[in-house]
Design an enzyme around this catalytic site. Sequence first.
Site, short mmCIF file in Angstrom:
data_model
loop_
_atom_site.label_atom_id
_atom_site.label_comp_id
_atom_site.label_asym_id
_atom_site.label_seq_id
_atom_site.Cartn_x
_atom_site.Cartn_y
_atom_site.Cartn_z
N CYS A 24 3.07 40.54 -21.45
CA CYS A 24 3.39 41.70 -22.27
C CYS A 24 3.06 41.41 -23.73
CB CYS A 24 4.88 42.05 -22.17
SG CYS A 24 5.41 42.63 -20.54
N CYS B 142 -9.49 53.24 -16.71
CA CYS B 142 -8.52 52.29 -17.24
C CYS B 142 -9.05 51.54 -18.46
CB CYS B 142 -8.10 51.29 -16.15
SG CYS B 142 -9.48 50.33 -15.47
#
Length: 398
Positions: free
Chosen positions: A71, A356
Amino acid sequence: MISTATITSLGHKGEGLAEIDGHKVFVPLALPGERVEIEFEGDRGTLLGVMAPAENRIEPFCPHFGACGGCQLQHLDRPSYEAFKIGLIETPLRFAGIELPVSRFIDAAGDGRRRATLHARQEGVGYMRLRSHQVHDIDFCPILVPGLAKAPDIARAVFQAVGDADVSIVASLSGLDVAIRTEKKQARHDRVAPLVARFKLARLALNGEMVLQAQPPIVEMGRARVELPIGCFLQATAAAENLLADYVVNALDRKAKTVADLFCGLGPFALRLAEKLPVRAFDNDKPSIAALDLARRHAKGLREVTAKAQDLFREPLTQYELNYDFLVLDPPRSGAEAQVREIAKSKVTTVVMAACDPRTFARDAAILVAGGYTMSDLVALDQFTQSTHVEMAATFRR
């Protein structure tokens, strides 16, 4: 070298940008407006401390954030987070000459990511550290579906059996589907086979070959149930797949009679469109095409789906073969330039493109617009939560 600096903006990788002596330095975990102390070499900086935090800085929800590289954005508040991701989409489009704002930002996290690849190494099991090829050891990952809670334990057991490996795990309706990749010579089937019973796995594969299957791993796509081929592509979250499919179906013109799904994969769009019309589906992955065909034949209430294995990168459907009213395409990260150039020359009335990668999406969108299409209803779908990746879709009509 150690210095203090002010962060001026956020780069597309989620890193704070500072300027020191006329040179740009990228600093992970720093936010615009912050006065920070950094250590840097060349254009790469490491955050040592935040002397004046930004108002939009929040407390990360995962204790691994900052060390784990999985992340990049947990320290950013929600409005800033959404604005950053919208910018990832709009900026490349602007450079491509398309001024179209994102109309909706859709939370597509759902119950979490249903697939993950963990690296199993001597130093631990988890994701790579920030800017490193070293693994950060984790005991859990809060962005995964609850069904993947045992993923770190499974990856540790794989390391004990075969040594260094990458372990991909998918949470299916019938259980966990585990695929191991390793270059270790001791990676024999008999060394990993006991993991199926130990962790109650649906299936276990080693270097692309099935070791043992207790039951086929299954996912639902509309009315169909699809058996997953080993190592196949699957949207990161079930919510994102459903939302994208809803977008595609809602864009279908009532007058459309002929429909095609390009880069169809397992058929998340084709199988849902087939509830209304016959569909032609194309993809270069033969196992996915076979799985789609099998699912269609066993599903009830669907129209015909004709699935064909074809490399649309090397052998795109020509403008003369594109005799369809409605097209949907969802190419991989590299985009679909060759195929899109043929679509731009065709007479297809409506095209829905999902992607994407914002940069290749912008390139391909510009080709369609130059070919006479009008682009509309640009949406962002956030399934890759807390990362710098984002899914997008738009409709193109002649």
